[in-house]
Design a protein around this motif. Structure first.
Motif, mmCIF file in Angstrom:
data_model
loop_
_atom_site.group_PDB
_atom_site.id
_atom_site.type_symbol
_atom_site.label_atom_id
_atom_site.label_comp_id
_atom_site.label_asym_id
_atom_site.label_seq_id
_atom_site.Cartn_x
_atom_site.Cartn_y
_atom_site.Cartn_z
ATOM 1 N N ALA A 190 3.860 52.835 -28.189
ATOM 2 C CA ALA A 190 4.225 54.229 -27.902
ATOM 3 C C ALA A 190 5.745 54.359 -27.770
ATOM 4 C CB ALA A 190 3.531 54.691 -26.620
ATOM 5 N N ALA A 225 7.328 54.258 -30.948
ATOM 6 C CA ALA A 225 7.045 55.459 -31.737
ATOM 7 C C ALA A 225 7.871 56.639 -31.232
ATOM 8 C CB ALA A 225 5.555 55.785 -31.673
ATOM 9 N N VAL A 227 8.214 57.541 -27.795
ATOM 10 C CA VAL A 227 7.839 58.075 -26.484
ATOM 11 C C VAL A 227 8.745 57.434 -25.433
ATOM 12 C CG1 VAL A 227 5.993 58.286 -24.777
ATOM 13 C CG2 VAL A 227 5.443 58.380 -27.229
ATOM 14 N N SER A 269 -6.704 52.746 -27.722
ATOM 15 C CA SER A 269 -5.459 52.562 -26.972
ATOM 16 C C SER A 269 -5.697 51.949 -25.594
ATOM 17 C CB SER A 269 -4.719 53.891 -26.849
ATOM 18 O OG SER A 269 -5.501 54.773 -26.054
ATOM 19 N N ASP A 275 -9.303 61.369 -33.352
ATOM 20 C CA ASP A 275 -8.425 61.203 -32.187
ATOM 21 C C ASP A 275 -9.140 60.429 -31.082
ATOM 22 O OD1 ASP A 275 -6.325 62.385 -33.367
ATOM 23 O OD2 ASP A 275 -6.659 64.385 -32.474
ATOM 24 N N SER A 306 -8.774 56.820 -31.599
ATOM 25 C CA SER A 306 -7.443 56.366 -31.184
ATOM 26 C C SER A 306 -7.389 56.206 -29.673
ATOM 27 C CB SER A 306 -6.370 57.356 -31.620
ATOM 28 O OG SER A 306 -6.283 57.374 -33.023
ATOM 29 N N GLN A 322 -3.234 58.872 -29.331
ATOM 30 C CA GLN A 322 -3.572 59.812 -30.398
ATOM 31 C C GLN A 322 -2.421 59.981 -31.373
ATOM 32 O OE1 GLN A 322 -5.595 63.531 -29.051
ATOM 33 N NE2 GLN A 322 -5.597 62.439 -27.077
ATOM 34 N N GLN A 323 -1.172 59.937 -30.827
ATOM 35 C CA GLN A 323 -0.010 60.063 -31.705
ATOM 36 C C GLN A 323 0.110 58.834 -32.622
ATOM 37 O OE1 GLN A 323 3.678 60.793 -29.642
ATOM 38 N NE2 GLN A 323 2.614 61.869 -27.998
ATOM 39 N N LEU A 324 -0.230 57.684 -32.072
ATOM 40 C CA LEU A 324 -0.032 56.442 -32.838
ATOM 41 C C LEU A 324 -1.049 56.295 -33.964
ATOM 42 C CD1 LEU A 324 0.601 54.095 -29.802
ATOM 43 C CD2 LEU A 324 2.250 54.679 -31.585
ATOM 44 N N THR A 377 -0.766 59.129 -25.629
ATOM 45 C CA THR A 377 0.142 58.530 -26.606
ATOM 46 C C THR A 377 -0.628 57.874 -27.743
ATOM 47 O OG1 THR A 377 0.199 56.566 -25.231
ATOM 48 C CG2 THR A 377 1.995 58.135 -24.953
#
Lengths: 372, 609
Positions: free
Chosen positions: B332, B335, B337, B441, B434, B437, B386-388, B384
Motif C-alpha cells: 500500500a 502504491a 498510500v 489483503s 473488490d 482483494s 481494494q486499490q492494490l 487499501t
C-alpha cells in the motif's frame, strides 16, 4: 617296426605321468601310484608281445570267457565307487574288468570274424552274443561310458570285417527305433548330461557345471600354460575329477594348449602306428586285430577329449595313458603289446622270405598272394 | 583282404579327422575364458563403510554410526536350510524372518553374496547364535555399523533417517553402488546428502576353494591369484561428516515448545540465511525407523491424522492470515498510500453487497498503518487492498518471497500459492472482485505459504534483502579435510521500498509494545518485532456449528530480533490451535529468548523470582 609300439607307448605314458605329477603336485600320491601301474603295464607288455600272434585266435575265446567271468564276479563281489559296481578288490589294488574287455572283445571279434566255414546266420548270432553278453553285464554295473565305448569298438570291427548291407540297414533301423526307448531307460542325471551337452549354460551350477568348468580350465592356461604344478582349478576343487576324466583340461591349464595337443599327438601316434601295422599285416586276423585295437583306443580318446572340450556329452571315460587309473593304463599297455606282437610276426615272416625285403616295391596283388 | 585294407585306410582317415577336430577345438579355447577360471577362486565381498556423521553447527552429534554386530547369510554355503531356519527364528523379529526366507531362496549369483539378515543384535542374542554357528555353515556374525540418532527427536524431519534400499531408491540413485539389504538415506539431510554420507564401498577378496573355504595361496600355484587378489582389493572409505547450520540448543527449544501440537517453527539468520532452528511437530523417533518397524507400526505412522512424517516447515501449507499484512501494508505504501493515512474502524465495512468485519467487532477507532499493524485492524487493509487489486498484492507477495521456492538447499519444498487474476477466474469461474482483494489483503484469500517462506518474508522485511535459507554448513572427510563448504547465497534486494518496509517495521515493533497484539510476548530487557496471525479455516458460522479441533483457527506468529539491527527472523505456525498471540506467539518468544541469551544480546537476571 615291432619296437615302435613300445617307444610310442612309453612316450605317451611319460607325458601322462608328467601331466599327473603336475596336476596333483603337493596334493596326493596318485602320480607315484601311477608309476607303479606303468611298471606293471610294461611287464604286461613284454609278456604279451612274446605271444606268437598265430596262437592268438586260439586264446581269444578263452580270454573272452575269463573276462565275462570277471564281469560276473564284479557284479557279485565288486566294490561300488562313483555310483557303479565296477571294481574287483585285488589286494592293495582293484581291478576294473570292464577295462580288460576293451582288449578282450576286439581280440575275440577279430578271431570270430576271420573263422571259416560257418553259415552266415550262425556266425552273426555268435558275434552278437560275444558283443552283447559283456556289454549287458557292464550295463548292469552300470558303466554306460564303457558300454558305449565297447559298442563303438565292436561296431568298427564288424564294419571292418565287411558286414552284409541288409544286416547293416537292419541294425541301423533297430538303433533308430531304440533311441526313444533308450532315452526313457536313462537315469535323470544321464538325460541331464545330454541336455547339458546341447546347452551347457542350461544349469551352470548343476548339470552344466562340469562342462563349463572344464572349458574354463582348458582355456585358463592360454597357449603355454600356467607352469608345472601351477594350475588352480583342479587343486581348489573347481574342476572335479581333474586327475582322471578331466585330466586333459588340467594338462591344458598347466602346460597350455600346446601341451594338451602334444599329449593327444603322442596317443594318436600310437594309434597311427597300430593302423599302419594293420594295413601291412599278412593275415585277415592280424589286420583285424591291430585295426580293431587301434580303433577301440581312438574311440576312447575321442569320447573323453570330446567330452572335456564340450564337443560330446560327458560319459566318465578315461583318457588312455594320461588319466590316473591302474586298469586303464595296464590295458593300453596290453594293447601296445598285442600291436607289437603282430608287428613282430610280420617282421619274422619277412625275414623268412628274403625275396620280399622291400615289400613296398612289390605290387599289392603280389603281396596279397604271398600272404595267403 | 583287399576290401579290408581299403576299410582300414578309411578308418585311419576318420581317426585322423577326429584328432584334427580336437586340436582345432583346443586352439579355439586358448585364452577364450581365461579370466573366468580366476573368478572361481576369488571370493569378493563388499565392505560397507561407516556412514558419515551429521553434526550441528557446534559439532554436536545428530546422527552417528555405532559399531554393531549383524547376522549375515551366504545361501550357497548353507547345507541344511531347515536347520538354519529352526535355529535362528527364535531370535529374529518378523522382518528378519522374512529376510531370512528371501535370502535362503535366492537364485544365481545372489546365492554367493553375503546378505544381512538382522542388524545390531543385542549381546544376549549374539552369544546364543554364536554358540550354534558351528552347526550352521553359511551363517555368520559380522561387524557392521548401526545408524543412531543421539538427538533423534530434536530434528527428525531435517536430519532424516535411513532404511533398506528398495526399487524406488534405485530409480533415483546410482544402481551400481547398492545391493539388496543396503541402507540408504531417507528424508532430510540423510537423503539429500546420501552420496557424501555413504562413503565408498570396499572390496575384500579372499582365496577360496570350491567349497568356499579360505585357502592359503602357495608360491607354486598362487602367484596369479594373489596378484589378482591384490588388484581387486579395495579399501572402504568412510562417509563424510556433514555439519549443519542448525543450533541444537535452539532446535531443542523449538521442538519442546511445539510439543506434540501439529505445527512448525523456523529460526533463520536474516543476513546469511543460515537455518538455526527448523522444527516440525509432531515428530517421530528416527532410531525406531532405522531398526525397521513392522507393517502395523508403519501403517499407524502413515495413518496418524497428525501426520508425524510430514515436514511442515517446508511442506506444510497454510493461509498466512494477518502475517500477510506485512505484504499488503508495504504494498500500500509503495502504491502511494501515506503510512499516516487513517481509517476509522467501526468494526465492519461494506464492500459491494457484503459487509466485511474487522476481527474486533467493536472497532479500533481511527488507525494509521502502524496502529493497524499493532492491533491487526482489518479495516485499514480492506480499504487499501481494494486499490492494490490482485496484481499489486501478488507482486508484493512474490517480492518478499511468497509463492516461490525459497531455494532451501535440501530441496523438496512446496512453493505455496500467490493467486493472480487468471488463476482466480480459472478456479472460481468469476472475475476478481473488490471483496477478493479485501480478503487477500488480510491473508484470508487463496494465499498459501509454508513456515520457511514466512521466515524468509520476515527476514526480507527486516533487512530489505531476501536471504536464501540453507542448512548444510560443511562436508568433511573423517580425517578433517573439508570437501565442501556451505556458503550463503548472495541475498536478493527486494523491490519494496525502504520507506514501505520502514513503516511495516515500526508497525511490527508496535505489535510488541503495550496495547499491541503481542504485548504479552515481551521479553524483559530485550526488544523484538513481530506480527501475530490467526487463520480462520472455516467460516465463523461453521465453526460455531461444529466446534472441535478441525474447525479451530491456525495460530501464526512471525518476528525478527533484535528490534533494531535485526539478526534473526522467526516463523511459527500451530495448526488448529486458536489465536496467534496466545498459541504461536509463546513458541516464537521462547525461541527468540533462547537465541538472545545464547548470542549474548540478553543476560538473564541472576536471581530468578
Amino acid at each position: 617296426m615291432s619296437r615302435l609300439p613300445l617307444a610310442l607307448a612309453a612316450l605317451a605314458t611319460g607325458l601322462g605321468l608328467a601331466a599327473l605329477f603336475s596336476a596333483t603336485s603337493g596334493t596326493g600320491s596318485q602320480a607315484t601310484a601311477q608309476c607303479v601301474h606303468a611298471i606293471l603295464g610294461l611287464l604286461a607288455f613284454s609278456a604279451v608281445r612274446r605271444i606268437d600272434s598265430r596262437r592268438l585266435p586260439d586264446l581269444a575265446h578263452a580270454g573272452w570267457l575269463a573276462g565275462v567271468l570277471l564281469l560276473v564276479a564284479v557284479l557279485v563281489a565288486g566294490k561300488v565307487a562313483g555310483g557303479a559296481r565296477s571294481w574287483l578288490p585285488l589286494g592293495p589294488m582293484a581291478l576294473q574288468p570292464s577295462e580288460l574287455m576293451k582288449v578282450l572283445l576286439p581280440l575275440v571279434l577279430a578271431a570270430e570274424l576271420t573263422r571259416d566255414a560257418l553259415r552266415p546266420a550262425v556266425r552273426w548270432a555268435r558275434v552278437a552274443a560275444l558283443i552283447l553278453v559283456p556289454v549287458a553285464l557292464i550295463a548292469k554295473q552300470p558303466d554306460m561310458g564303457a558300454v558305449g565305448l565297447l559298442l563303438l569298438g565292436a561296431g568298427a570291427i564288424v564294419w571292418l570285417a565287411g558286414i552284409p548291407r541288409r544286416l547293416m540297414v537292419a541294425i541301423a533301423a533297430l538303433g533308430a527305433l531304440a533311441t526313444p526307448i533308450g532315452w526313457t531307460l536313462l537315469e535323470p542325471y544321464q538325460q541331464g548330461r545330454i541336455l547339458t551337452f546341447l546347452d551347457p549354460t542350461r544349469d551352470p551350477s548343476g548339470a552344466g557345471y562340469q562342462t563349463l568348468q572344464s572349458l574354463y580350465t582348458t582355456s585358463a592356461g592360454g597357449w603355454t600354460g600356467a607352469g608345472f604344478g601351477a594350475g588352480v582349478q583342479g587343486r581348489l576343487g573347481f574342476l572335479p575329477e581333474h586327475e582322471t576324466d578331466f585330466i586333459l583340461a588340467s594338462v591344458a591349464e598347466d602346460a597350455g594348449v600346446f601341451g594338451a595337443i602334444a599329449v593327444l599327438a603322442a596317443v594318436f601316434a600310437l594309434i597311427a602306428c597300430g593302423m599302419w601295422i594293420a594295413e601291412r599285416s599278412r593275415t585277415r586276423f592280424e589286420a583285424m586285430l591291430a585295426a580293431g585295437l587301434s580303433l577301440q583306443l581312438t574311440a576312447q580318446v575321442l569320447v573323453n577329449a570330446g567330452g572335456v572340450l564340450g564337443l560330446l556329452p560327458l560319459t566318465g571315460v578315461t583318457l588312455p595313458f594320461v588319466s590316473y587309473g591302474g586298469s586303464s593304463l595296464i590295458v593300453v599297455w596290453v594293447t601296445a603289446g598285442l600291436l607289437s606282437s603282430v608287428a613282430a610276426r610280420r617282421e619274422a615272416e619277412t625275414a623268412e622270405m628274403p625275396v620280399v625285403k622291400q615289400p613296398w616295391l612289390v605290387s599289392r596283388k603280389a603281396r596279397t598272394d604271398l600272404a595267403s | 583282404m583287399h576290401d579290408l585294407r581299403h576299410r582300414i585306410r578309411i578308418a585311419s582317415t576318420l581317426a585322423l579327422a577326429g584328432f584334427a577336430v580336437l586340436g582345432a577345438r583346443l586352439v579355439g579355447l586358448a585364452d577364450a575364458h581365461a579370466d573366468v577360471a580366476l573368478d572361481n577362486a576369488l571370493r569378493e565381498q563388499r565392505v560397507l563403510p561407516p556412514r558419515g556423521r551429521i553434526l550441528d553447527r557446534e559439532g554436536r552429534l545428530l546422527a552417528d554410526a555405532r559399531p554393531s554386530v549383524d547376522l549375515t547369510l551366504v545361501a550357497a554355503e548353507v547345507i541344511d536350510p531347515d536347520a538354519v531356519v529352526e535355529t535362528l527364528v527364535p531370535y529374529l523379529d518378523e522382518r528378519a524372518i522374512e529376510q531370512l526366507g528371501e535370502s535362503l531362496d535366492a537364485k544365481g549369483y545372489a546365492r554367493h553374496a553375503s546378505r544381512i539378515i538382522a542388524r545390531d543384535l543385542d549381546e544376549d542374542v549374539q552369544a546364543r547364535i554364536a554358540a550354534r554357528l558351528h552347526k550352521l555353515p553359511g551363517v555368520a556374525l559380522a561387524a557392521g555399523h548401526q545408524r543412531t540418532y543421539p538427538e533423534g527427536v530434536a530434528a527428525p524431519h531435517l536430519v532424516g533417517t535411513v532404511g533398506e534400499v528398495n526399487a524406488n531408491d534405485l530409480l533415483r540413485r546410482d544402481r551400481s553402488r547398492y545391493r539388496a539389504g543396503d541402507q540408504v538415506g531417507r528424508r532430510g539431510v540423510e537423503s539429500a546428502l546420501e552420496r557424501e554420507l555413504r562413503g565408498e564401498t570396499g572390496n575384500a577378496v579372499t582365496l577360496v576353494d570350491a567349497l568356499g573355504r579360505p585357502v592359503e595361496a602357495s608360491q607354486a600355484w598362487g602367484e596369479r591369484l594373489t596378484a589378482e587378489q591384490t588388484a581387486r582389493r579395495a579399501l572402504a572409505r568412510p562417509g563424510a561428516d556433514v555439519r549443519l547450520t542448525l543450533d541444537l540448543d535452539l532446535q531443542s527449544v523449538a521442538t519442546e515448545a511445539l510439543g506434540d501440537r501439529p505445527g512448525s517453527a523456523v529460526l533463520i539468520d536474516v543476513r546469511t540465511g543460515e537455518l538455526l532452528a527448523y522444527a516440525s511437530a509432531p515428530g517421530f523417533d528416527p532410531d525406531e525407523l532405522v531398526h525397521g518397524v513392522d507393517r502395523a507400526r508403519w501403517s499407524a505412522l502413515r495413518a496418524d491424522e497428525d501426520r508425524p512424517l510430514l515436514d511442515r516447515a517446508s511442506r506444510g501449507l497454510y493461509p498466512p492470515a494477518s502475517t500477510f499484512k506485512l505484504v499488503s501494508g508495504s504494498a500500500a505504501v509503495d502504491a502511494g498510500v501515506d503510512p499516516a493515512t487513517t481509517v476509522n474502524c467501526t468494526g465492519g465495512t461494506r464492500i459491494g453487497r457484503r459487509t466485511f468485519h474487522c476481527w474486533k467487532r467493536s472497532g479500533h477507532g481511527i488507525v494509521d498503518l502502524e496502529g493497524a499493524l499493532k492491533n491487526s485492524c482489518d479495516i485499514w487493509f480492506y480499504a487499501t487492498g481494494q486499490q492494490l487489486g490482485p496484481d499489486g498484492l501478488g507482486t508484493a507477495a512474490r517480492d518478499l518471497g511468497l509463492g516461490t521456492a525459497t531455494g532451501f538447499d535440501l530441496g523438496d519444498e512446496r512453493t505455496g500459492l500467490v493467486p493472480d487474476e487468471a488463476w482466480h477466474v480459472d478456479r472460481h469461474d468469476r472475475p476478481w472482485g473488490d471483496g477478493d482483494s479485501a480478503s487477500a489483503s488480510i491473508g484470508q484469500g487463496m494465499n498459501l505459504v509454508t513456515p520457511i517462506q514466512l521466515a524468509v518474508m520476515t527476514a526480507a522485511v527486516a533487512t530489505g534483502e531476501r536471504p536464501t535459507p540453507w542448512v548444510v554448513a560443511e562436508v568433511s572427510d573423517p580425517d578433517g579435510r573439508v570437501r565442501k563448504l556451505g556458503a550463503p547465497t548472495e541475498p536478493i534486494a527486494v523491490q519494496t521500498s525502504d520507506l514501505a518496509l520502514g513503516a511495516v517495521r515500526s508497525g511490527m515493533r508496535a505489535v510488541m509494545q503495550d496495547g499491541g497484539t503481542g504485548s504479552r510476548l515481551q521479553i524483559e530487557g530485550f526488544e523484538y518485532a513481530g506480527k501475530t496471525g490467526t487463520a480462520q479455516v472455516v467460516s465463523a458460522r461453521t465453526k460455531a456449528a461444529h466446534p472441535g479441533r478441525h474447525t479451530e483457527d491456525h495460530a501464526l506468529f512471525v518476528g525478527y530480533a533484535p528490534a533494531t539491527n535485526p539478526e534473526v527472523a522467526v516463523a511459527v505456525v500451530l495448526e488448529h490451535a486458536g489465536g496467534g498471540s496466545t498459541h504461536a506467539g509463546p513458541v516464537a518468544r521462547d525461541l527468540i529468548e533462547a537465541w538472545a541469551v545464547k548470542s549474548g544480546a540478553l543476560t538473564l537476571s541472576e536471581e530468578a523470582p
